[in-house]
Design an enzyme around this catalytic site. Structure first.
Site, PDB file in Angstrom:
ATOM      1  N   LEU A  59       0.829  -1.216   0.000  1.00 51.61           N
ATOM      2  CA  LEU A  59       0.000   0.000   0.000  1.00 51.61           C
ATOM      3  C   LEU A  59       0.857   1.258   0.000  1.00 51.61           C
ATOM      4  CD1 LEU A  59      -2.869  -0.950   2.486  1.00 51.61           C
ATOM      5  CD2 LEU A  59      -2.640  -1.455   0.048  1.00 51.61           C
ATOM      6  N   HIS A  60       0.412   2.247  -0.765  1.00 47.35           N
ATOM      7  CA  HIS A  60       1.082   3.558  -0.834  1.00 47.35           C
ATOM      8  C   HIS A  60       0.012   4.634  -0.694  1.00 47.35           C
ATOM      9  CE1 HIS A  60      -0.480   3.521  -4.878  1.00 47.35           C
ATOM     10  NE2 HIS A  60       0.250   2.466  -5.197  1.00 47.35           N
ATOM     11  N   HIS A  97      -3.356   4.188  -2.404  1.00 42.87           N
ATOM     12  CA  HIS A  97      -4.326   3.345  -1.678  1.00 42.87           C
ATOM     13  C   HIS A  97      -4.894   4.090  -0.469  1.00 42.87           C
ATOM     14  CE1 HIS A  97      -1.565   0.209  -3.500  1.00 42.87           C
ATOM     15  NE2 HIS A  97      -2.736  -0.198  -3.922  1.00 42.87           N
ATOM     16  N   ASP A 135      -5.388   2.907 -12.924  1.00 45.68           N
ATOM     17  CA  ASP A 135      -5.689   1.736 -13.760  1.00 45.68           C
ATOM     18  C   ASP A 135      -7.002   2.026 -14.477  1.00 45.68           C
ATOM     19  OD1 ASP A 135      -3.481  -0.098 -13.015  1.00 45.68           O
ATOM     20  OD2 ASP A 135      -4.355   0.131 -11.030  1.00 45.68           O
ATOM     21  N   LEU A 164       1.842   7.275  -8.542  1.00 45.03           N
ATOM     22  CA  LEU A 164       2.179   6.271  -7.524  1.00 45.03           C
ATOM     23  C   LEU A 164       1.751   4.887  -8.000  1.00 45.03           C
ATOM     24  CD1 LEU A 164       1.429   7.873  -4.056  1.00 45.03           C
ATOM     25  CD2 LEU A 164       3.402   8.081  -5.526  1.00 45.03           C
TER      26      LEU A 164
HETATM   27  O1  PAF Z   1      -5.847  -2.752  -8.868  1.00 41.65           O
HETATM   28  C1  PAF Z   1      -5.510  -3.765  -8.197  1.00 41.65           C
HETATM   29  O2  PAF Z   1      -4.748  -3.689  -7.231  1.00 41.65           O
HETATM   30  C2  PAF Z   1      -6.062  -5.129  -8.582  1.00 41.65           C
HETATM   31  O3  PAF Z   1      -6.184  -5.262  -9.959  1.00 41.65           O
HETATM   32  C3  PAF Z   1      -7.405  -5.451  -7.875  1.00 41.65           C
HETATM   33  C4  PAF Z   1      -8.517  -4.508  -8.296  1.00 41.65           C
HETATM   34  C5  PAF Z   1      -7.214  -5.396  -6.363  1.00 41.65           C
HETATM   35  C6  PAF Z   1      -7.846  -6.874  -8.254  1.00 41.65           C
HETATM   36  O4  PAF Z   1      -6.894  -7.818  -7.884  1.00 41.65           O
END
Ligand code: PAF
Length: 277
Positions: free
Chosen positions: A30-31, A34, A148, A182
């Site tokens: 985590l950064h 997140h 993403d 990040l």
């Molecule tokens: O974005 C992510 O970290 C992953 O693709 C997710 C959404 C947790 C699914 O594994």
């Protein structure tokens, strides 16, 4: 904060929860990106659930599944600090008790573009685990980063097309002061590679600046490509906000993926095309 690693304990924690349940799904490491998702959840939901699971289904045979950073103790501290109520940390055997599932969520044609063209099967793996985690957590709202962007677009499409009863909230990308988006994979970069990595955000800014001066879609991508050099793109594409063809005018999205040393980086940004000026 409760930490649960099996379905029965998750179900018990979930049925004890009252009010609106928000989930932030992660693969750990985590950064601040997140942490921003967790803060959004904390602001808007009554109960905040985080999941930490490195999902084998979304990694290709030559990708970094085994070396993907696993930092559970530090991740739990971030969750605690951000006021998470329940953290779900399953093993693969808990998520996939029968082994790798035969039935997976089909992302459709959008899953074959951009990231999907380079990473076959990736989005089927992502959507399958996201669908399962939505079912297991029974969340009312789920938060995903715009970093993403194709993943976020596909998750929204899955929720719409499969009539899932959950709200999906996209949260803007968090960047270092020098522009680097990040990512858990930034920790793979050495100093020189990190400098090269800055070309991705520079290319996005160059594309945005060109658009603000009235450039059309080909000129925007040309400006972005010039700023990306010497880094070579896996793809650099301007598309509509739902990842269709770029419009002649109005909102669009510029998306880039590139390899810096052995590390693959992705980034994207909104672009506003003025049309004929
Ligand atoms: O974005 C992510 O970290 C992953 O693709 C997710 C959404 C947790 C699914 O594994």
């Amino acid at each position: 904060m409760r930490i649960v690693d099996n379905r029965a304990d998750l179900a018990a924690a979930r049925s004890a929860a009252t009010g609106r349940v928000g989930v932030v799904m992660t693969m750990g490491a985590l950064h601040e990106g997140h942490a921003t998702l967790l803060r959004e959840a904390r602001k808007n939901a009554d109960v905040v659930l985080a999941t930490i699971f490195v999902n084998p289904l979304q990694f290709g045979p030559n990708e970094d599944f085994t070396r993907y950073p696993r930092t559970l103790a530090a991740d739990l501290q971030v969750c605690e600090r951000e006021g998470v109520d329940v953290v779900f940390t399953p093993d693969p055997e808990v998520m996939y008790p029968g082994g790798e599932p035969g039935v997976r969520v089909d992302p459709g044609p959008l899953g074959d573009l951009l990231e999907g063209a380079v990473r076959p099967g990736h989005f089927a793996g992502v959507l399958t685990v996201v669908h399962k985690l939505l079912c297991l957590t029974g969340a009312d709202v789920a938060y995903f980063g715009e970093k993403d962007f194709q993943q976020l677009t596909l998750i929204k499409a899955m929720v719409r097309d499969l009539d899932l009863d959950v709200e999906i909230v996209g949260v803007p990308t968090v960047r270092e002061p020098d522009g680097l988006a990040l990512s858990s994979r930034n920790r793979y970069l050495d100093d020189d590679q990190r400098v090269l990595g800055l070309h991705l955000s520079a290319a996005l800014r160059a594309g945005q600046a060109a658009a603000a001066e009235g450039a059309d879609a080909p000129a925007v991508t040309a400006a972005a490509s010039a700023a990306l050099a010497p880094v070579e793109a896996d793809y650099l594409e301007l598309r509509s906000p739902d990842l269709g063809p770029a419009p002649a005018a109005g909102d669009a999205r510029l998306l880039i993926a590139a390899r810096v040393g052995p590390t693959r980086l992705i980034d994207n940004a909104p672009v506003r095309l003025l049309g004929k000026v």
